[in-house]
Design a protein around this motif. Sequence first.
Motif, PDB file in Angstrom:
ATOM      1  N   GLY A 127       0.813  -1.220   0.000  1.00 13.23           N
ATOM      2  CA  GLY A 127       0.000   0.000   0.000  1.00 13.23           C
ATOM      3  C   GLY A 127       0.840   1.261   0.000  1.00 13.23           C
ATOM      4  N   SER A 128       1.988   1.215   0.668  1.00 13.57           N
ATOM      5  CA  SER A 128       2.845   2.403   0.729  1.00 13.57           C
ATOM      6  C   SER A 128       3.648   2.583  -0.557  1.00 13.57           C
ATOM      7  CB  SER A 128       3.808   2.293   1.920  1.00 13.57           C
ATOM      8  OG  SER A 128       4.802   1.330   1.661  1.00 13.57           O
ATOM      9  N   GLY A 129       3.750   1.536  -1.347  1.00 17.52           N
ATOM     10  CA  GLY A 129       4.539   1.606  -2.573  1.00 17.52           C
ATOM     11  C   GLY A 129       6.038   1.534  -2.298  1.00 17.52           C
ATOM     12  N   ASN A 130       6.397   1.286  -1.063  1.00 20.56           N
ATOM     13  CA  ASN A 130       7.795   1.263  -0.661  1.00 20.56           C
ATOM     14  C   ASN A 130       8.251  -0.182  -0.467  1.00 20.56           C
ATOM     15  OD1 ASN A 130      10.271   2.214   0.079  1.00 20.56           O
ATOM     16  ND2 ASN A 130       9.680   2.773   2.147  1.00 20.56           N
ATOM     17  N   LEU A 131       8.204  -0.961  -1.554  1.00 19.25           N
ATOM     18  CA  LEU A 131       8.512  -2.381  -1.468  1.00 19.25           C
ATOM     19  C   LEU A 131       9.125  -2.848  -2.774  1.00 19.25           C
ATOM     20  CD1 LEU A 131       8.172  -5.186  -0.043  1.00 19.25           C
ATOM     21  CD2 LEU A 131       5.943  -5.307  -1.117  1.00 19.25           C
ATOM     22  N   GLN A 132      10.237  -3.557  -2.693  1.00 20.85           N
ATOM     23  CA  GLN A 132      10.804  -4.210  -3.866  1.00 20.85           C
ATOM     24  C   GLN A 132      10.662  -5.707  -3.618  1.00 20.85           C
ATOM     25  OE1 GLN A 132      14.660  -2.865  -5.074  1.00 20.85           O
ATOM     26  NE2 GLN A 132      14.337  -3.650  -7.126  1.00 20.85           N
ATOM     27  N   LEU A 133       9.608  -6.264  -4.186  1.00 24.07           N
ATOM     28  CA  LEU A 133       9.241  -7.653  -3.979  1.00 24.07           C
ATOM     29  C   LEU A 133       9.808  -8.496  -5.115  1.00 24.07           C
ATOM     30  CD1 LEU A 133       7.493  -9.404  -2.058  1.00 24.07           C
ATOM     31  CD2 LEU A 133       5.614  -9.029  -3.632  1.00 24.07           C
ATOM     32  N   HIS A 167      21.781  -1.918   1.227  1.00 23.69           N
ATOM     33  CA  HIS A 167      21.207  -1.330   2.442  1.00 23.69           C
ATOM     34  C   HIS A 167      19.689  -1.147   2.373  1.00 23.69           C
ATOM     35  CE1 HIS A 167      22.147   1.989  -0.299  1.00 23.69           C
ATOM     36  NE2 HIS A 167      21.080   2.561   0.210  1.00 23.69           N
ATOM     37  N   ASP A 168      19.061  -1.554   1.262  1.00 28.19           N
ATOM     38  CA  ASP A 168      17.609  -1.408   1.115  1.00 28.19           C
ATOM     39  C   ASP A 168      16.874  -2.226   2.176  1.00 28.19           C
ATOM     40  OD1 ASP A 168      17.903   0.250  -1.039  1.00 28.19           O
ATOM     41  OD2 ASP A 168      17.359  -1.250  -2.549  1.00 28.19           O
ATOM     42  N   GLU A 169      15.985  -1.551   2.913  1.00 31.96           N
ATOM     43  CA  GLU A 169      15.226  -2.226   3.964  1.00 31.96           C
ATOM     44  C   GLU A 169      13.973  -2.921   3.445  1.00 31.96           C
ATOM     45  OE1 GLU A 169      14.378   0.273   7.269  1.00 31.96           O
ATOM     46  OE2 GLU A 169      16.454   0.917   7.477  1.00 31.96           O
ATOM     47  N   HIS A 170      13.513  -2.526   2.287  1.00 31.19           N
ATOM     48  CA  HIS A 170      12.244  -3.054   1.790  1.00 31.19           C
ATOM     49  C   HIS A 170      12.440  -3.993   0.604  1.00 31.19           C
ATOM     50  CE1 HIS A 170      10.231  -0.629   4.664  1.00 31.19           C
ATOM     51  NE2 HIS A 170      10.754   0.477   4.175  1.00 31.19           N
ATOM     52  N   LEU A 171      13.527  -4.741   0.629  1.00 25.80           N
ATOM     53  CA  LEU A 171      13.771  -5.800  -0.341  1.00 25.80           C
ATOM     54  C   LEU A 171      13.231  -7.091   0.276  1.00 25.80           C
ATOM     55  CD1 LEU A 171      15.048  -6.943  -2.922  1.00 25.80           C
ATOM     56  CD2 LEU A 171      17.203  -7.125  -1.655  1.00 25.80           C
ATOM     57  N   VAL A 172      12.226  -7.665  -0.375  1.00 28.81           N
ATOM     58  CA  VAL A 172      11.536  -8.838   0.186  1.00 28.81           C
ATOM     59  C   VAL A 172      11.464  -9.941  -0.865  1.00 28.81           C
ATOM     60  CG1 VAL A 172       9.383  -9.688   1.192  1.00 28.81           C
ATOM     61  CG2 VAL A 172      10.157  -7.362   1.693  1.00 28.81           C
ATOM     62  N   PHE A 183      23.273  -8.134   1.205  1.00 30.31           N
ATOM     63  CA  PHE A 183      21.948  -7.533   1.345  1.00 30.31           C
ATOM     64  C   PHE A 183      21.404  -7.914   2.725  1.00 30.31           C
ATOM     65  CE2 PHE A 183      22.761  -7.857  -3.137  1.00 30.31           C
ATOM     66  CZ  PHE A 183      22.239  -6.702  -3.665  1.00 30.31           C
ATOM     67  N   LYS A 184      22.027  -7.386   3.749  1.00 28.72           N
ATOM     68  CA  LYS A 184      21.768  -7.797   5.129  1.00 28.72           C
ATOM     69  C   LYS A 184      20.387  -7.394   5.647  1.00 28.72           C
ATOM     70  CE  LYS A 184      25.850  -9.559   5.802  1.00 28.72           C
ATOM     71  NZ  LYS A 184      26.052 -10.969   5.839  1.00 28.72           N
ATOM     72  N   LYS A 185      19.757  -6.389   5.042  1.00 29.46           N
ATOM     73  CA  LYS A 185      18.446  -5.941   5.520  1.00 29.46           C
ATOM     74  C   LYS A 185      17.298  -6.564   4.728  1.00 29.46           C
ATOM     75  CE  LYS A 185      20.106  -1.650   7.457  1.00 29.46           C
ATOM     76  NZ  LYS A 185      19.918  -0.200   7.532  1.00 29.46           N
TER      77      LYS A 185
END
Length: 184
Positions: free
Chosen positions: A81-87, A136-141, A162-164
Amino acid sequence: MASFSSTRRLLQRRQISAILNLIKTQSNFAAARVSTPKVLTTLHGKSSCSKTKSQKDFCRHDSNCVKRTDLNFDEILALLGSGNLQLIDVREPKELVQQGEFPTALNIPLSCLKESLLLNDEHFSEMFKTPKPRPHDEHLVFVGFGPIKSNTALEIAHKMGFKKARQYAGGFKEWMEKTEENRT
């Protein structure tokens, strides 16, 4: 007498090492953060309780124990929903055809993941039509059908720096079940 004591300590070290290796090899359990100062005291003959050495990731049977890298359905929904995601969906293309596609996910099959993450920014962007994730990307899922492929992808990514990065362990299977529940 001293010889007996050092031999006993050596046997204790070997037994503890074997137990720790056995625990680490269990791959189908959730991880928990456990302090082990007693083990370190036994191994070294004295206490050495620095936080980095006294904590290890162990596996246990508790299904309520969730790794810090696991996201649940609600968290994925909020990030979408936030658009802040790299899935990144790590299933093979034939699996996507058979099972269905995850919304907004970039498909990089697990068999190609390491090579893809090693590409330079320009080649990655040309190949996948999206910017390359940063270490360092936190929203890599990572996501798969269930937890197996996404967990493997997560391990690969962590080893590459990619530790996060995190995973949606419920995967596409849980996504379909939860979105179907919300429709009815």
